[in-house]
Write a protein that holds these residues in place. Structure first.
Motif, PDB file in Angstrom:
ATOM      1  N   ASP A 483       0.816  -1.218   0.000  1.00 44.53           N
ATOM      2  CA  ASP A 483       0.000   0.000   0.000  1.00 44.53           C
ATOM      3  C   ASP A 483       0.848   1.266   0.000  1.00 44.53           C
ATOM      4  O   ASP A 483       0.461   2.288  -0.577  1.00 44.53           O
ATOM      5  CB  ASP A 483      -0.930   0.000   1.216  1.00 44.53           C
ATOM      6  CG  ASP A 483      -2.013  -1.058   1.108  1.00 44.53           C
ATOM      7  OD1 ASP A 483      -2.275  -1.515  -0.019  1.00 44.53           O
ATOM      8  OD2 ASP A 483      -2.582  -1.442   2.152  1.00 44.53           O
ATOM      9  N   THR A 484       2.030   1.212   0.641  1.00 47.28           N
ATOM     10  CA  THR A 484       2.900   2.395   0.662  1.00 47.28           C
ATOM     11  C   THR A 484       3.374   2.728  -0.743  1.00 47.28           C
ATOM     12  O   THR A 484       3.327   3.889  -1.180  1.00 47.28           O
ATOM     13  CB  THR A 484       4.105   2.140   1.580  1.00 47.28           C
ATOM     14  OG1 THR A 484       3.647   1.874   2.904  1.00 47.28           O
ATOM     15  CG2 THR A 484       5.034   3.353   1.596  1.00 47.28           C
ATOM     16  N   ALA A 485       3.830   1.694  -1.488  1.00 51.62           N
ATOM     17  CA  ALA A 485       4.270   1.923  -2.861  1.00 51.62           C
ATOM     18  C   ALA A 485       3.110   2.363  -3.743  1.00 51.62           C
ATOM     19  O   ALA A 485       3.281   3.196  -4.641  1.00 51.62           O
ATOM     20  CB  ALA A 485       4.913   0.657  -3.410  1.00 51.62           C
ATOM     21  N   LEU A 486       1.927   1.813  -3.478  1.00 53.55           N
ATOM     22  CA  LEU A 486       0.757   2.196  -4.265  1.00 53.55           C
ATOM     23  C   LEU A 486       0.426   3.671  -4.048  1.00 53.55           C
ATOM     24  O   LEU A 486       0.132   4.395  -5.009  1.00 53.55           O
ATOM     25  CB  LEU A 486      -0.433   1.320  -3.876  1.00 53.55           C
ATOM     26  CG  LEU A 486      -1.747   1.608  -4.606  1.00 53.55           C
ATOM     27  CD1 LEU A 486      -1.598   1.353  -6.100  1.00 53.55           C
ATOM     28  CD2 LEU A 486      -2.881   0.767  -4.026  1.00 53.55           C
ATOM     29  N   ARG A 487       0.493   4.138  -2.793  1.00 54.36           N
ATOM     30  CA  ARG A 487       0.219   5.556  -2.521  1.00 54.36           C
ATOM     31  C   ARG A 487       1.252   6.458  -3.194  1.00 54.36           C
ATOM     32  O   ARG A 487       0.914   7.501  -3.750  1.00 54.36           O
ATOM     33  CB  ARG A 487       0.185   5.804  -1.020  1.00 54.36           C
ATOM     34  CG  ARG A 487      -1.059   5.263  -0.317  1.00 54.36           C
ATOM     35  CD  ARG A 487      -1.188   5.839   1.075  1.00 54.36           C
ATOM     36  NE  ARG A 487      -0.087   5.415   1.937  1.00 54.36           N
ATOM     37  CZ  ARG A 487      -0.092   4.304   2.679  1.00 54.36           C
ATOM     38  NH1 ARG A 487      -1.156   3.505   2.656  1.00 54.36           N
ATOM     39  NH2 ARG A 487       0.934   3.998   3.450  1.00 54.36           N
ATOM     40  N   ALA A 488       2.527   6.028  -3.163  1.00 51.37           N
ATOM     41  CA  ALA A 488       3.581   6.823  -3.797  1.00 51.37           C
ATOM     42  C   ALA A 488       3.359   6.900  -5.303  1.00 51.37           C
ATOM     43  O   ALA A 488       3.543   7.962  -5.919  1.00 51.37           O
ATOM     44  CB  ALA A 488       4.948   6.217  -3.493  1.00 51.37           C
ATOM     45  N   PHE A 489       2.959   5.793  -5.900  1.00 50.50           N
ATOM     46  CA  PHE A 489       2.674   5.787  -7.338  1.00 50.50           C
ATOM     47  C   PHE A 489       1.513   6.720  -7.655  1.00 50.50           C
ATOM     48  O   PHE A 489       1.568   7.507  -8.607  1.00 50.50           O
ATOM     49  CB  PHE A 489       2.346   4.354  -7.774  1.00 50.50           C
ATOM     50  CG  PHE A 489       1.896   4.236  -9.204  1.00 50.50           C
ATOM     51  CD1 PHE A 489       2.811   4.204 -10.246  1.00 50.50           C
ATOM     52  CD2 PHE A 489       0.539   4.153  -9.513  1.00 50.50           C
ATOM     53  CE1 PHE A 489       2.395   4.088 -11.571  1.00 50.50           C
ATOM     54  CE2 PHE A 489       0.117   4.033 -10.832  1.00 50.50           C
ATOM     55  CZ  PHE A 489       1.046   4.006 -11.857  1.00 50.50           C
ATOM     56  N   THR A 490       0.461   6.651  -6.852  1.00 47.33           N
ATOM     57  CA  THR A 490      -0.728   7.473  -7.092  1.00 47.33           C
ATOM     58  C   THR A 490      -0.404   8.957  -6.965  1.00 47.33           C
ATOM     59  O   THR A 490      -0.812   9.777  -7.804  1.00 47.33           O
ATOM     60  CB  THR A 490      -1.845   7.084  -6.113  1.00 47.33           C
ATOM     61  OG1 THR A 490      -2.143   5.688  -6.266  1.00 47.33           O
ATOM     62  CG2 THR A 490      -3.101   7.890  -6.372  1.00 47.33           C
ATOM     63  N   LYS A 491       0.359   9.321  -5.923  1.00 44.62           N
ATOM     64  CA  LYS A 491       0.722  10.733  -5.740  1.00 44.62           C
ATOM     65  C   LYS A 491       1.606  11.230  -6.879  1.00 44.62           C
ATOM     66  O   LYS A 491       1.448  12.354  -7.359  1.00 44.62           O
ATOM     67  CB  LYS A 491       1.435  10.920  -4.398  1.00 44.62           C
ATOM     68  CG  LYS A 491       0.522  10.757  -3.187  1.00 44.62           C
ATOM     69  CD  LYS A 491       1.305  10.955  -1.894  1.00 44.62           C
ATOM     70  CE  LYS A 491       0.403  10.801  -0.678  1.00 44.62           C
ATOM     71  NZ  LYS A 491       1.162  10.961   0.605  1.00 44.62           N
ATOM     72  N   THR A 492       2.532  10.378  -7.307  1.00 41.44           N
ATOM     73  CA  THR A 492       3.401  10.769  -8.415  1.00 41.44           C
ATOM     74  C   THR A 492       2.589  10.968  -9.682  1.00 41.44           C
ATOM     75  O   THR A 492       2.820  11.919 -10.445  1.00 41.44           O
ATOM     76  CB  THR A 492       4.481   9.694  -8.641  1.00 41.44           C
ATOM     77  OG1 THR A 492       5.146   9.413  -7.421  1.00 41.44           O
ATOM     78  CG2 THR A 492       5.500  10.157  -9.672  1.00 41.44           C
ATOM     79  N   ALA A 493       1.649  10.070  -9.924  1.00 41.85           N
ATOM     80  CA  ALA A 493       0.805  10.207 -11.107  1.00 41.85           C
ATOM     81  C   ALA A 493       0.009  11.514 -11.069  1.00 41.85           C
ATOM     82  O   ALA A 493      -0.164  12.182 -12.098  1.00 41.85           O
ATOM     83  CB  ALA A 493      -0.139   9.005 -11.207  1.00 41.85           C
ATOM     84  N   GLN A 494      -0.457  11.892  -9.903  1.00 37.46           N
ATOM     85  CA  GLN A 494      -1.188  13.153  -9.771  1.00 37.46           C
ATOM     86  C   GLN A 494      -0.286  14.343 -10.090  1.00 37.46           C
ATOM     87  O   GLN A 494      -0.716  15.304 -10.749  1.00 37.46           O
ATOM     88  CB  GLN A 494      -1.760  13.272  -8.362  1.00 37.46           C
ATOM     89  CG  GLN A 494      -2.869  12.256  -8.075  1.00 37.46           C
ATOM     90  CD  GLN A 494      -3.243  12.202  -6.605  1.00 37.46           C
ATOM     91  OE1 GLN A 494      -2.557  12.785  -5.744  1.00 37.46           O
ATOM     92  NE2 GLN A 494      -4.329  11.498  -6.299  1.00 37.46           N
TER      93      GLN A 494
END
Length: 508
Positions: A483-494
């Motif tokens: 979930d930590t990597a998923l949140r980082a990916f999502t924030k980067t995509a934003q």
């Protein structure tokens, strides 16, 4: 909430039956042509045509299935290909052949060809072990053993990636088959096979075998327990004499095709594995042979099968007979290396540049280069950024990290992928995991899957003023994405999406 493409695989028995009942099986072009010529040759007998069709198991199934669907006044289904040809007639058979897709052998999905090779191996085992002893029943033995796995052929024709997923999870990692099948299919595989066999009116011995495996495994379990004591045949016979029902069941000729397929399927993994030894011992109990005698015969029949049917790009268990006895073709996969920790300072720096107002970039290449570095700093080890053209008819690789150099020139046609089409419709994010990989893998381009051989993958489409312009693909080199990597990916995509908006305003 993240929007993702809807699963396309059926999840109920009825839906699977509806889909697979319509599934056409590809026929090797060489077999298609040779059988077509034979059907138009008045000098050929039905036996000769049936023998010629054996080179293509898919064609044999198609003919038998068609004959039994239109049995008319016949009360019993056709049990052999020769009788099926007699019921259909040569003209209807020729018409059926024209409707079957024909293609070069190498263009048929490899998992489908691999399973058909296992069926051909099973047929060789059945003919060698049982047909001589039960000569009057040789046709039932031959066709029953060849077509026993036919329901799975149609499954792999529709979803070939299921074979690799099942093989890796069940055979390599040792996950419970029932759990894996429930996740991949939504239904137990054996129940699906039984339902298809009944719908197609396959030979009765096949249906008996699946009913045994689905509804009454007690006899099989008791027989396997007795078969373990292979070194004391007298004691085995005493146990069978004490259980007349079990003795009668064990001697049924129909069991020959189940034994043959059990031998062929288990040998696909390793000759010395426990599953293989169980089927060898049970065959010994059925034939009143010692384990050594069974193994000698089974190995000989495997070699004969390889001589007839082996192909360079397929695996045949006869190859393993040259290896040390304890060797296995499939080995447990080492756990993926632990992904590197995100580089927090570098990630903040790249994101700040993406969010700068006005845009800090002079061209798209600079923007996507910064975006790929930000994703890498977020802990993603393999990254691919794909730009969409104005008509959404093509995706072109713009940036890649951690992938082969050829990935930089990748071009994809979204029309060939339901997942890519859905991602291009509106911004969406899809997270692939072992629980849903089978649902989506067939909907992704093969060239993309080759770059990311993983059950853990992230895909996200990004928009500029409501129109998707880019798709991100990333993973952690096969490791599970927490979930930590998923949140980082999502924030980067934003951050990348905001950078796209700022860059678009700057260009105007």
């Amino acid at each position: 909430m993240h929007r993702s493409p809807s699963p396309s695989l059926p999840r109920t028995l009825d839906n699977w039956l509806e889909r697979l009942d319509k599934q056409a099986l590809p026929i090797p072009l060489a077999s298609h042509q040779s059988v077509s010529r034979a059907l138009n040759d008045s000098r050929r007998s039905l036996r000769e045509i049936a023998d010629l069709m054996q080179g293509s198991p898919a064609l044999a199934l198609s003919v038998l299935r068609e004959a039994n669907r239109h049995a008319g006044s016949f009360s019993e289904p056709a049990e052999s290909l020769e009788s099926a040809l007699g019921r259909l007639g040569l003209q209807r058979t020729a018409e059926l052949l024209k409707r079957q897709p024909a293609c070069a052998a190498e263009d048929i999905p490899l998992p489908l060809r691999q399973l058909q090779l296992i069926s051909q191996h099973a047929t060789q085992q059945a003919n060698g072990l049982f047909a001589g002893r039960l000569a009057r029943l040789w046709q039932e033995i031959h066709w029953g053993s060849l077509l026993f796995l036919a329901p799975v052929w149609t499954l792999l024709a529709a979803q070939p990636e299921l074979f690799d997923a099942w093989e890796q999870r069940v055979l390599t990692r040792g996950e419970p088959a029932a759990r894996v099948e429930q996740q991949l299919l939504g239904v137990p595989l054996l129940e699906l096979c039984l339902a298809l066999a009944e719908r197609w009116r396959l030979p009765d011995w096949i249906i008996q075998g699946y009913r045994l495996l689905c509804e009454d495994r007690r006899q099989l379990v008791k027989a396997l327990h007795i078969a373990r004591d292979n070194q004391h045949p007298l004691h085995q016979q005493q146990l069978l004499d004490a259980d007349s029902a079990l003795r009668r069941w064990l001697t049924r000729p129909a069991n020959s095709i189940l034994l043959a397929n059990g031998l062929a399927l288990s040998a696909h993994v390793a000759w010395s594995e426990s599953h293989s030894l169980r089927w060898q011992r049970l065959t010994g109990l059925y034939l009143h042979l010692s384990l050594d005698e069974v193994q000698q015969q089974v190995h000989q029949h495997a070699v004969q099968s390889a001589r007839q049917h082996a192909s360079g790009d397929l695996w045949h268990p006869a190859q393993a007979l040259l290896w040390p006895w304890s060797a296995r073709r499939l080995r447990a996969m080492p756990p993926p290396a632990k992904p590197p920790a995100p580089a927090a300072d570098a990630w903040r720096e790249h994101c700040a540049r993406l969010l700068a107002q006005p845009s800090a970039f002079n061209n798209v290449a600079q923007l996507t280069g910064c975006a790929s570095l930000a994703l890498q700093a977020a802990g993603l080890q393999r990254v691919l950024l794909l730009l969409a053209d104005r008509s959404h008819s093509r995706l072109q690789a713009q940036q890649q990290l951690g992938l082969p150099a050829a990935a930089g020139s990748l071009k994809l046609d979204p029309q060939h992928s339901q997942v890519l089409r859905r991602l291009l419709q509106a911004p969406a994010q899809l997270r692939l995991t072992p629980a849903n990989i089978a649902q989506f893998s067939a909907l992704l381009p093969g060239s993309l899957k080759a770059l990311f051989p993983s059950e853990h993958l992230l895909l996200r489409s990004l928009a500029n003023q409501g129109r998707v312009v880019m798709i991100l693909v990333a993973d952690q080199a096969g490791s599970a994405i927490d979930d930590t990597a998923l949140r980082a990916f999502t924030k980067t995509a934003q951050c990348i999406e905001r950078a796209l908006t700022s860059f678009g305003k700057r260009e105007r």
